[in-house]
Design a protein around this motif. Structure first.
Motif, PDB file in Angstrom:
ATOM      1  N   THR A   1      37.116   5.975  66.227  1.00 34.04           N
ATOM      2  CA  THR A   1      38.420   6.161  66.721  1.00 34.04           C
ATOM      3  C   THR A   1      38.314   5.798  68.219  1.00 34.04           C
ATOM      4  O   THR A   1      37.602   5.997  69.053  1.00 34.04           O
ATOM      5  N   ARG A   2      39.572   4.869  68.585  1.00 33.11           N
ATOM      6  CA  ARG A   2      39.621   4.719  69.905  1.00 33.11           C
ATOM      7  C   ARG A   2      40.415   5.683  70.728  1.00 33.11           C
ATOM      8  O   ARG A   2      41.120   6.600  70.218  1.00 33.11           O
ATOM      9  N   ALA A   3      40.433   5.836  71.938  1.00 32.38           N
ATOM     10  CA  ALA A   3      40.813   6.796  72.915  1.00 32.38           C
ATOM     11  C   ALA A   3      42.538   6.582  72.665  1.00 32.38           C
ATOM     12  O   ALA A   3      42.997   5.616  72.652  1.00 32.38           O
ATOM     13  N   ARG A   4      43.049   7.723  72.641  1.00 27.62           N
ATOM     14  CA  ARG A   4      44.542   7.578  72.365  1.00 27.62           C
ATOM     15  C   ARG A   4      45.155   7.584  73.728  1.00 27.62           C
ATOM     16  O   ARG A   4      45.067   8.435  74.687  1.00 27.62           O
ATOM     17  N   SER A   5      46.002   6.587  74.023  1.00 27.11           N
ATOM     18  CA  SER A   5      46.935   6.603  75.310  1.00 27.11           C
ATOM     19  C   SER A   5      48.133   7.682  75.399  1.00 27.11           C
ATOM     20  O   SER A   5      48.777   7.925  74.165  1.00 27.11           O
ATOM     21  N   VAL A   6      48.052   8.327  76.444  1.00 25.34           N
ATOM     22  CA  VAL A   6      49.257   9.248  76.615  1.00 25.34           C
ATOM     23  C   VAL A   6      50.466   8.446  77.250  1.00 25.34           C
ATOM     24  O   VAL A   6      50.365   7.765  78.151  1.00 25.34           O
ATOM     25  N   ARG A   7      51.599   8.691  76.599  1.00 28.23           N
ATOM     26  CA  ARG A   7      52.703   8.438  77.072  1.00 28.23           C
ATOM     27  C   ARG A   7      53.375   8.915  78.565  1.00 28.23           C
ATOM     28  O   ARG A   7      53.500  10.291  78.158  1.00 28.23           O
ATOM     29  N   THR A   8      53.440   8.581  79.697  1.00 24.01           N
ATOM     30  CA  THR A   8      53.804   9.121  80.804  1.00 24.01           C
ATOM     31  C   THR A   8      55.283   9.021  81.279  1.00 24.01           C
ATOM     32  O   THR A   8      55.472   9.868  82.141  1.00 24.01           O
TER      33      THR A   8
END
Length: 578
Positions: free
Chosen positions: A291-298
């Motif tokens: 799985t790819r790293a999950r982006s955090v919505r800032t």
């Protein structure tokens, strides 16, 4: 069957001989210098040196105060480098902040620069008149610079942080990239808040990387020579590295050797404790499902985070270069109102400028130093990579020979524990006097090459091992069945398929030698000038423009070679054979 068995026995015999050759070379380059360093501190004179360092009348100034200063600088460097590196790694890998790729590329630049480049840029801006000479840019504009920002622990620590935070950034970024999105998604399904996920999932997963980044920066801060020498020695702020340099360079070699051993012990203890700490517990983050790293919505924090991250990389990667470049064309050091000139680059000798010192591009000594630096970098890179490839090949062919593989692995790792200036002292102790029919190597180019190869062995060995490891053993086994002997398999199969990785490692060894000062500062003589030591000499004598101009040349070579290495390694990753 009998012929095949005899070939196998012969092959093992040749590998055994090659292993013996590799071990012998490592013993000469690594074990003997360390043994010579220890041997120089025993006996009547050596025993007196130990007593002077620990309990003598000058023990406080000779050891205890420099030790405290080294630990203070190392601790500050480790903590701040880890905070900044981890923050930038999170922004680049896990956030939705725009421009992440550019930030990531710039965050890796400072480590490609010589550490004294940022120190010289700092001095150009913040230098005050405490020790005389021309002040920096701020004071020339009428802004008073306090001593605490101009000299001593604070500027040394901050400049080291600006250089070594890249280490923490690279280590933590790699760890964050391995935190799969499935782990974060599973945590979100439980209803955990973002803060709780960060504290309970992400932080524990990258804890070993954080600790490793801290320990690497701490060890580098403790052992760095160039920055404390430029920003500390003018006000007598001594660290272990500068103190041992002063002892050996003034002829007090026994005390200098004792300090070298103690510096090695401090650096080795730090890295050993870190290895023990990171070896405890389980921090597995890789699962069977990729799985790819999950982006955090800032959200509303996107722009503030972008501003902070951009400011950090600009201050450490871009602005120092601009400051150095501008300073080289100022007619008067640290003042823009004195006009501009290219004299410090291309000018002939003029008694009215810089005491008659000509520009660096017209100075034969600088040109010779440039040639010597490139020759040293190329020679060390070639020698280290050849030794690294041979050692990696032996371990590939004899994986079960624990004694042999263990000896090679241990000897190739030891130089990583030895600070550069201490390694230089070890080579003086071992090769600075004649050994039987062999003459003294001190003052020759050979001692620089041998010391450089020895210091570069850990990196050359690891990169070569990784490159050879990407080639499937089935290819080599097929060649063995076809009757190809070991040298032919190495030359026709392993080396061509792993060439990009091996060459990339060699380029990075070249970069390390071109920008290194700590290793060579004790070994260089007027007969063997190098750019890094000329920079140190010019800066120490107050020729700021000359020092900064040479630093720019070193930086340009280092960055160009680093970009080439990254391109080669990127191509290797995309075209690896399994």
């Amino acid at each position: 069957m009998r012929g095949r068995g005899s070939r196998t026995v012969a092959s093992r015999g040749r590998i055994g001989v090659l292993a013996a050759v590799v071990i012998t070379i490592l013993v000469i380059l690594v074990a003997l210098p360390l043994g010579g360093l220890v041997a120089a501190t025993v006996g009547e004179r050596g025993a007196g040196a130990w007593g002077d360092v620990f309990v003598g009348r000058i023990a406080s100034n000779l050891f205890w105060q420099p030790l405290g200063n080294s630990l203070l600088v190392g601790l500050g460097t480790g903590v701040l480098s880890t905070i900044i590196g981890a923050f930038l790694a999170w922004v680049v890998v896990m956030s939705d902040v725009p421009g992440r790729k550019v930030i990531g590329a710039l965050a890796a630049v400072p480590f490609a620069l010589p550490s004294f480049a940022i120190a010289l840029a700092w001095e150009t801006v913040f230098r005050n008149d405490r020790i005389g000479g021309s002040p920096g840019l701020l004071q020339s504009f009428g802004i008073a610079v306090p001593d605490v920002l101009a000299w001593g622990a604070v500027p040394i620590t901050l400049t080291l942080v600006a250089h070594y935070f890249s280490l923490s950034f690279l280590v933590v970024a790699a760890a964050l990239a391995n935190v799969g999105g499935d782990l974060l998604a599973a945590a979100e399904l439980t209803g955990a808040s973002r803060l709780r996920i960060a504290l309970r999932v992400t932080l524990p997963a990258v804890a070993p990387a954080l600790l490793s980044g801290f320990l690497l920066a701490f060890a580098e801060g403790v052992s760095n020579f160039a920055v404390p020498a430029l920003l500390g020695l003018p006000v007598r702020f001594q660290t272990l590295s500068t103190r041992l340099y002063g002892s050996i360079s003034t002829g007090d070699v026994e005390r200098g050797y004792v300090l070298s051993i103690l510096l090695v012990v401090v650096a080795a203890a730090v890295l050993y404790l870190g290895t023990r700490a990171t070896g405890r517990g389980s921090f597995a983050t890789l699962t069977g499902k990729a799985t790819r790293a999950r982006s955090v919505r800032t959200g509303v924090w996107r722009i503030p985070l972008l501003v902070v991250a951009s400011a950090l990389v600009l201050v450490t990667a871009i602005i120092p270069g601009i400051v150095l470049a501008v300073s080289t064309v100022l007619r008067r050091t640290g003042r823009v109102d004195g006009g501009f000139t290219l004299h410090f680059w291309t000018g002939e000798s003029d008694p009215g400028i810089a005491q008659g010192v000509r520009g660096i591009l017209t100075d034969p000594t600088v040109i010779n130093a440039l040639g010597g630096t490139l020759a040293l970098g190329a020679s060390v890179a070639a020698g280290a990579i050849v030794l690294g490839v041979l050692g990696a090949y032996v371990l590939r062919r004899l994986p079960r020979a624990r004694a042999t593989s263990g000896t090679i692995s241990f000897l190739s790792y030891v130089p990583f524990l030895i600070p550069g200036v201490a390694f230089g002292a070890a080579f003086i102790a071992q090769f600075g006097t004649p050994i039987g029919p062999l003459p003294s190597l001190y003052g020759t180019f050979w001692i620089l090459i041998l010391a450089g190869i020895a210091a570069s062995v850990p990196f050359a060995f690891q990169t070569s091992r990784a490159a050879l490891g990407q080639v499937s053993s089935e290819l080599e086994e097929a060649a063995t069945v076809a009757g190809a002997r070991g040298p032919r398999r190495l030359a026709r199969i392993l080396l061509p398929l792993s060439a990009r990785g091996v060459v990339g490692g060699g380029v990075l060894v070249f970069v390390t030698m071109v920008r290194d000062l700590s290793l060579v500062v004790l070994l260089v003589t007027p007969a063997t000038p190098l750019l890094s030591t000329m920079t140190f000499r010019y800066a120490s004598e107050g020729f700021t423009q000359h020092a900064n101009a040479i630093t720019l040349i070193i930086a340009a070579i280092s960055v160009a070679a680093t970009l080439l290495a990254r391109r080669l390694q990127g191509a290797r990753s995309s075209g690896s054979t399994t």
